[in-house]
Enzyme design. Structure first.
Site, PDB file in Angstrom:
ATOM      1  N   LYS A   1      -0.317 -11.340  -1.639  1.00 60.40           N
ATOM      2  CA  LYS A   1      -0.604 -10.968  -0.239  1.00 60.40           C
ATOM      3  C   LYS A   1      -1.088 -12.213   0.476  1.00 60.40           C
ATOM      4  O   LYS A   1      -1.651 -13.104  -0.152  1.00 60.40           O
ATOM      5  CB  LYS A   1      -1.710  -9.904  -0.195  1.00 60.40           C
ATOM      6  CG  LYS A   1      -1.751  -9.117   1.091  1.00 60.40           C
ATOM      7  CD  LYS A   1      -0.809  -7.936   1.028  1.00 60.40           C
ATOM      8  CE  LYS A   1      -0.663  -7.247   2.360  1.00 60.40           C
ATOM      9  NZ  LYS A   1       0.106  -5.988   2.205  1.00 60.40           N
TER      10      LYS A   1
ATOM     11  N   ASP B   1       3.152  -7.034   7.403  1.00 52.26           N
ATOM     12  CA  ASP B   1       2.020  -6.105   7.245  1.00 52.26           C
ATOM     13  C   ASP B   1       1.437  -5.995   8.656  1.00 52.26           C
ATOM     14  O   ASP B   1       2.168  -6.253   9.642  1.00 52.26           O
ATOM     15  CB  ASP B   1       1.008  -6.644   6.220  1.00 52.26           C
ATOM     16  CG  ASP B   1      -0.014  -5.588   5.785  1.00 52.26           C
ATOM     17  OD1 ASP B   1       0.338  -4.723   4.956  1.00 52.26           O
ATOM     18  OD2 ASP B   1      -1.155  -5.591   6.295  1.00 52.26           O
TER      19      ASP B   1
HETATM   20  P1  NDP Z   1       1.236  -2.617  12.603  1.00 53.57           P
HETATM   21  O1  NDP Z   1       0.626  -3.911  12.970  1.00 53.57           O
HETATM   22  O2  NDP Z   1       2.643  -2.337  12.940  1.00 53.57           O
HETATM   23  O3  NDP Z   1       0.357  -1.410  13.152  1.00 53.57           O
HETATM   24  C1  NDP Z   1      -0.985  -1.300  12.820  1.00 53.57           C
HETATM   25  C2  NDP Z   1      -1.574  -0.114  13.532  1.00 53.57           C
HETATM   26  O4  NDP Z   1      -2.874   0.145  13.008  1.00 53.57           O
HETATM   27  C3  NDP Z   1      -1.735  -0.336  15.018  1.00 53.57           C
HETATM   28  O5  NDP Z   1      -1.654   0.881  15.678  1.00 53.57           O
HETATM   29  C4  NDP Z   1      -3.148  -0.902  15.083  1.00 53.57           C
HETATM   30  O6  NDP Z   1      -3.797  -0.722  16.326  1.00 53.57           O
HETATM   31  C5  NDP Z   1      -3.841  -0.093  14.022  1.00 53.57           C
HETATM   32  N1  NDP Z   1      -4.951  -0.883  13.476  1.00 53.57           N
HETATM   33  C6  NDP Z   1      -4.853  -2.088  12.869  1.00 53.57           C
HETATM   34  N2  NDP Z   1      -6.063  -2.542  12.524  1.00 53.57           N
HETATM   35  C7  NDP Z   1      -6.933  -1.612  12.934  1.00 53.57           C
HETATM   36  C8  NDP Z   1      -8.323  -1.495  12.863  1.00 53.57           C
HETATM   37  N3  NDP Z   1      -9.075  -2.450  12.307  1.00 53.57           N
HETATM   38  N4  NDP Z   1      -8.904  -0.364  13.361  1.00 53.57           N
HETATM   39  C9  NDP Z   1      -8.134   0.612  13.920  1.00 53.57           C
HETATM   40  N5  NDP Z   1      -6.803   0.554  14.027  1.00 53.57           N
HETATM   41  C10 NDP Z   1      -6.211  -0.532  13.534  1.00 53.57           C
HETATM   42  O7  NDP Z   1       1.009  -2.518  10.989  1.00 53.57           O
HETATM   43  P2  NDP Z   1       1.753  -1.583   9.941  1.00 53.57           P
HETATM   44  O8  NDP Z   1       2.121  -0.291  10.551  1.00 53.57           O
HETATM   45  O9  NDP Z   1       2.771  -2.399   9.262  1.00 53.57           O
HETATM   46  O10 NDP Z   1       0.575  -1.360   8.869  1.00 53.57           O
HETATM   47  C11 NDP Z   1      -0.293  -0.244   8.917  1.00 53.57           C
HETATM   48  C12 NDP Z   1      -0.910  -0.029   7.543  1.00 53.57           C
HETATM   49  O11 NDP Z   1       0.143   0.211   6.593  1.00 53.57           O
HETATM   50  C13 NDP Z   1      -1.705  -1.196   6.974  1.00 53.57           C
HETATM   51  O12 NDP Z   1      -2.763  -0.692   6.194  1.00 53.57           O
HETATM   52  C14 NDP Z   1      -0.707  -1.904   6.068  1.00 53.57           C
HETATM   53  O13 NDP Z   1      -1.340  -2.654   5.068  1.00 53.57           O
HETATM   54  C15 NDP Z   1       0.008  -0.683   5.491  1.00 53.57           C
HETATM   55  N6  NDP Z   1       1.317  -0.937   4.922  1.00 53.57           N
HETATM   56  C16 NDP Z   1       2.326  -1.516   5.655  1.00 53.57           C
HETATM   57  C17 NDP Z   1       3.563  -1.702   5.097  1.00 53.57           C
HETATM   58  C18 NDP Z   1       4.694  -2.250   5.891  1.00 53.57           C
HETATM   59  O14 NDP Z   1       5.816  -2.278   5.342  1.00 53.57           O
HETATM   60  N7  NDP Z   1       4.523  -2.670   7.126  1.00 53.57           N
HETATM   61  C19 NDP Z   1       3.830  -1.348   3.693  1.00 53.57           C
HETATM   62  C20 NDP Z   1       2.747  -0.652   3.041  1.00 53.57           C
HETATM   63  C21 NDP Z   1       1.542  -0.489   3.641  1.00 53.57           C
HETATM   64  P3  NDP Z   1      -3.959  -1.983  17.312  1.00 53.57           P
HETATM   65  O15 NDP Z   1      -2.591  -2.211  17.879  1.00 53.57           O
HETATM   66  O16 NDP Z   1      -4.966  -1.554  18.314  1.00 53.57           O
HETATM   67  O17 NDP Z   1      -4.433  -3.119  16.467  1.00 53.57           O
HETATM   68  O1  2IT Z   2       1.435  -3.372   1.671  1.00 51.36           O
HETATM   69  C1  2IT Z   2       2.664  -3.498   1.470  1.00 51.36           C
HETATM   70  O2  2IT Z   2       3.220  -2.979   0.509  1.00 51.36           O
HETATM   71  C2  2IT Z   2       3.435  -4.272   2.451  1.00 51.36           C
HETATM   72  N1  2IT Z   2       2.864  -4.733   3.440  1.00 51.36           N
HETATM   73  C3  2IT Z   2       4.900  -4.526   2.224  1.00 51.36           C
HETATM   74  C4  2IT Z   2       5.105  -5.672   1.276  1.00 51.36           C
HETATM   75  C5  2IT Z   2       6.538  -6.117   1.133  1.00 51.36           C
HETATM   76  O3  2IT Z   2       6.706  -7.134   0.425  1.00 51.36           O
HETATM   77  O4  2IT Z   2       7.453  -5.507   1.663  1.00 51.36           O
END
Ligand code: NDP
Ligand code: 2IT
Length: 449
Positions: free
Chosen positions: A130, A170
């Site tokens: 990561k 992420d």
């Molecule tokens: P994005 O940046 O696309 O979206 C994040 C969302 O979460 C936004 O709505 C953001 O609001 C909100 N957010 C972020 N930080 C905070 C915080 N500290 N407090 C409250 N709200 C918050 O990210 P993703 O959708 O990609 O990721 C969301 C979650 O999913 C994370 O935990 C990530 O690790 C996990 N994840 C993502 C994967 C992926 O493929 N993208 C894979 C597996 C897990 P704002 O715009 O106001 O910051």
């Molecule tokens: O938390 C996760 O699994 C991710 N942000 C996706 C990682 C990836 O390599 O696609």
């Protein structure tokens, strides 16, 4: 008086905390895993003698670097850059990059550690890593984001490669950022290779990668519901976040006949009892992915309620899908969800529930899919993107979605296999043990490295 296993867990954690001071999220993630694994390791002394758990919590390598860049006014800005190369026992390091002002070493170590077990669960040959930066893309112009990404990659490129370490997105890292970083990698190395996943479709990306995490979280929930002969049809669902994972979780719930009534961002949440249908969701995607606006605007547009500074867990739902960030559901909120009748939590985000919240789900025997199992669909399709890049071929939408679905069903089965205890499936134990065994056996086979 704690029993022998509890004493062993406490002893282990005391050493982890002493050696990794201040890294509270890392301590939390390790604690959850060792609670599942210490009894298992005691019964399987080959892991204990080889100090597999102790080695697994120590990153193979941590890279920390300076990221200077120039803002639109010509001023010099400075951020921290990180890459945690956690474990390469079963494949090249693989895991996302997070750009968010809260990013620090402890948060990235928790994410990298969970990634090792998650990637193992997918059954694909990927180690865990990561990385990211405390850079905040919010309020920055596209040009500023580009200059930052180029500076970040100028250092990162010497540490990564398609057979070494393959980052992805992420929080704060989506298609735009992956594009800028890929462009800079290619320019510096003069090679067009699958060094990042989440790429655009015309330059090596995979169909379904943007959808994969959200879809996968819902596929996992669907399998959990099926153990109680339930489906998504007619279910009321709360989703937090409004980014990549939240958007596609909402889309898949709609496909399966459920109704999503909440979305959020870091400033508040919206409640729409009529449901966020396909048309409203398309509007949210434009708002978040193109205009980069705030979720509050949804309430103004569609006449829904907006709760400034609050989280959606007080709304009465059947299923909750936390898809924003770590520790976004605390003990009181977990209890509130259950008191209001929620019986299924599937985590799209990484570690969105505090340890106390998770304990409440398990003590209440609800269906609880922890992030490392429930959100593994994203990295799984990243693994499929790597395969397609190696073959120089691309699979159709249906092919990738079918593979994603069967990977999520398989992860669920594996969690049941290792986590079923009488009539209750403890998916936390199931995911931790199932993810551990493959990595641990590979480490044993590869000797003390
Ligand atoms: P994005 O940046 O696309 O979206 C994040 C969302 O979460 C936004 O709505 C953001 O609001 C909100 N957010 C972020 N930080 C905070 C915080 N500290 N407090 C409250 N709200 C918050 O990210 P993703 O959708 O990609 O990721 C969301 C979650 O999913 C994370 O935990 C990530 O690790 C996990 N994840 C993502 C994967 C992926 O493929 N993208 C894979 C597996 C897990 P704002 O715009 O106001 O910051
Ligand atoms: O938390 C996760 O699994 C991710 N942000 C996706 C990682 C990836 O390599 O696609």
């Amino acid at each position: 008086m704690p029993n022998v296993m509890e004493q062993k867990v406490q002893g282990f954690m005391a050493r982890v905390i002493a050696k990794n001071p201040g890294e509270v999220e890392f301590h939390q993630a390790v604690h959850e895993v060792v609670e599942s694994l210490i009894p298992f390791v005691e019964e399987n002394p080959q892991y204990k003698e080889a100090k597999i758990l102790e080695r697994m919590i120590e990153p193979e390598r941590v890279i920390l670097f300076r990221v200077p860049w120039i803002n639109d006014k010509g001023g010099v800005e400075l951020n921290k850059g990180y890459r945690i190369e956690m474990n390469s026992a079963i494949g090249p390091y693989k895991g996302g990059l997070r750009f968010h002002p809260t990013v620090n070493l402890g948060i990235l170590k928790f994410l990298a550690f969970e990634q090792v077990l998650k990637n193992s669960l997918t059954t694909l040959p990927m180690g865990g890593g990561k990385g990211g930066s405390d850079f905040d893309p919010k309020g920055k112009s596209d040009n500023e984001v580009m200059r930052f990404c180029q500076s970040f990659m100028t250092e990162l490129q010497r540490h990564i490669g398609p057979n070494t370490d393959v980052p992805a997105g992420d929080i704060g890292v989506g298609g735009r950022e992956i594009g800028y970083m890929f462009g800079q990698y290619k320019r510096l190395r003069n090679e067009f290779v699958g060094v990042l996943t989440g790429k655009g479709l015309d330059w090596g990306g995979s169909l379904i990668r943007p959808e994969a995490t959200g879809y996968g979280t819902v596929y996992f929930a669907k399998e959990m519901l099926a153990t109680r002969k339930q489906t998504f049809e007619g279910k009321i669902v709360s989703v937090s976040g409004s980014g990549n994972v939240a958007q596609f979780a909402t889309e898949k719930v709609n496909d399966l006949g459920g109704k999503v009534v909440t979305l959020s961002d870091s400033q508040g949440f919206i409640y729409d009892p009529d449901g966020i249908d396909a048309e409203k969701l398309a509007w949210v995607m434009e708002l978040k992915n193109v205009k980069r606006g705030r979720i509050k605007e949804y309430a103004d547009k569609f006449g829904a309620q907006y709760f400034e500074g609050e989280r959606p867990w007080g709304i009465k739902v059947d299923v909750a899908l936390p898809c924003a960030t770590q520790n976004e559901i605390n003990e009181e909120e977990a209890q509130l969800l259950i008191d209001n009748g929620c019986y299924c939590v599937s985590e799209g985000a990484n570690m969105p529930s505090t340890a106390e919240a998770a304990k409440i789900y398990i003590d209440s025997k609800i269906l609880y899919g922890p992030g490392k199992a429930a959100n593994a669909g994203g990295v799984a399709v990243s693994g499929l993107e790597m395969s397609q890049n190696s073959m120089r071929l691309s699979w159709s939408r249906e092919e990738v979605d079918t593979k994603l679905h069967s990977i999520m069903v398989n992860i669920h089965e594996n969690c049941v296999k290792w986590g079923k205890d009488d009539d209750f499936i403890n998916y936390v134990d199931g995911a931790n043990i199932a993810g551990f065994v493959k990595v641990a056996d590979a480490m044993l086979a590869q000797g003390v490295v």
